[in-house]
Design a protein around this motif. Structure first.
Motif, PDB file in Angstrom:
ATOM      1  N   MET A 218       0.826  -1.209   0.000  1.00  0.00           N
ATOM      2  CA  MET A 218       0.000   0.000   0.000  1.00  0.00           C
ATOM      3  C   MET A 218       0.860   1.258   0.000  1.00  0.00           C
ATOM      4  N   ALA A 219       2.003   1.229   0.671  1.00  0.00           N
ATOM      5  CA  ALA A 219       2.868   2.415   0.725  1.00  0.00           C
ATOM      6  C   ALA A 219       3.271   2.869  -0.673  1.00  0.00           C
ATOM      7  N   SER A 220       3.605   1.914  -1.533  1.00  0.00           N
ATOM      8  CA  SER A 220       3.992   2.288  -2.889  1.00  0.00           C
ATOM      9  C   SER A 220       2.777   2.730  -3.705  1.00  0.00           C
ATOM     10  N   ARG A 221       1.633   2.144  -3.432  1.00  0.00           N
ATOM     11  CA  ARG A 221       0.422   2.489  -4.184  1.00  0.00           C
ATOM     12  C   ARG A 221      -0.013   3.931  -3.921  1.00  0.00           C
ATOM     13  N   VAL A 222       0.143   4.388  -2.679  1.00  0.00           N
ATOM     14  CA  VAL A 222      -0.339   5.726  -2.330  1.00  0.00           C
ATOM     15  C   VAL A 222       0.770   6.771  -2.373  1.00  0.00           C
ATOM     16  N   GLN A 223       1.923   6.428  -2.878  1.00  0.00           N
ATOM     17  CA  GLN A 223       3.028   7.386  -2.931  1.00  0.00           C
ATOM     18  C   GLN A 223       2.653   8.629  -3.731  1.00  0.00           C
ATOM     19  N   ALA A 224       1.940   8.425  -4.830  1.00  0.00           N
ATOM     20  CA  ALA A 224       1.519   9.576  -5.635  1.00  0.00           C
ATOM     21  C   ALA A 224       0.529  10.449  -4.867  1.00  0.00           C
ATOM     22  N   CYS A 225      -0.287   9.848  -4.007  1.00  0.00           N
ATOM     23  CA  CYS A 225      -1.258  10.621  -3.221  1.00  0.00           C
ATOM     24  C   CYS A 225      -0.538  11.549  -2.243  1.00  0.00           C
ATOM     25  N   THR A 226       0.472  11.012  -1.557  1.00  0.00           N
ATOM     26  CA  THR A 226       1.140  11.793  -0.517  1.00  0.00           C
ATOM     27  C   THR A 226       2.035  12.878  -1.099  1.00  0.00           C
ATOM     28  N   ALA A 227       2.349  12.804  -2.378  1.00  0.00           N
ATOM     29  CA  ALA A 227       3.133  13.876  -3.004  1.00  0.00           C
ATOM     30  C   ALA A 227       2.391  15.203  -2.927  1.00  0.00           C
ATOM     31  N   CYS A 228       1.061  15.172  -2.990  1.00  0.00           N
ATOM     32  CA  CYS A 228       0.254  16.393  -2.898  1.00  0.00           C
ATOM     33  C   CYS A 228      -0.424  16.533  -1.535  1.00  0.00           C
TER      34      CYS A 228
END
Length: 215
Positions: free
Chosen positions: A1-11
């Motif tokens: 999940m950490a890699s899946r949501v990496q793009a989310c946490t960028a913003c």
């Protein structure tokens, strides 16, 4: 999940807890039903933000639900709010709209849907505290212009179109200035039915004789 949501946490910031001084909203701790509805709305074109659509346009409902569940389960403290960004009279106007609405315009109080603590209601209604003023302004404007939509009947679009620019400014200023108490979470349920029909929360009861209901 950490890699899946990496793009989310960028913003949205580390663990999805964006600070109130930025633009992007906090998603940590929001109700899972609300989060997945918004992901689907971006994917299916009811909300307009090209970067979001690009990231999720090929993802399935089940995949998006897992992401929503991940962020909803995060129990993290909120940053202190910035200093109030409006005069006392404007803040008071915002408080009155939030807590009492305006019956003369069929405007329900924000608390009648988003909960007395303004932290949202499980599983579909978001909290309105801990969000940047600019974000609140932009989303109310997006409902007015049709850039943000929800499943019909679109209750927030109907409400936003009754707000004057002064109302929007007062609401966003008051909400953005409110602190979030430690341990605050979305309510399990509303104490009374919703005052207006909302397509995104159809599982929540609606007051049958509400003066704010669509005619």
């Amino acid at each position: 999940m950490a890699s899946r949501v990496q793009a989310c946490t960028a913003c949205h910031g580390k663990e999805g807890r964006a600070t109130p001084t930025g633009y992007f909203p906090r998603i940590a701790g929001k109700p899972a039903g609300y989060l997945v509805n918004q992901l689907i709305n971006f994917r299916d074109g009811r909300r307009s933000y090209p970067q979001m659509t690009y990231l999720i346009e090929h993802l399935t409902d089940a995949y998006l639900q897992e992401m929503a569940d991940h962020f909803a389960a995060l129990d993290l403290p909120y940053a202190p709010p910035p200093a109030p960004q409006a005069p006392p009279a404007v803040l008071e106007r915002g408080r009155v709209l939030v807590e009492r609405g305006d019956a003369s315009r069929d405007l329900p109080a924000c608390v009648s849907c988003h909960g007395a603590a303004m932290m949202g209601v499980q599983p579909f209604i978001p909290g309105l505290l801990g969000l940047p003023r600019d974000y609140l302004n932009s989303q109310l404007g997006a409902w007015v212009t049709g850039q943000r939509r929800a499943q019909a009947p679109d209750c927030m679009a109907a409400i936003a179109r009754k707000l004057s620019p002064q109302d929007v400014s007062a609401l966003s200023a008051w909400l953005a200035a409110q602190p979030v108490a430690v341990g605050s979470k979305p309510a399990a349920a509303l104490p009374a039915p919703l005052p207006i029909q909302c397509g995104g929360v159809m599982a929540v009861p609606v007051a049958s004789a509400s003066p704010a209901a669509p005619r």
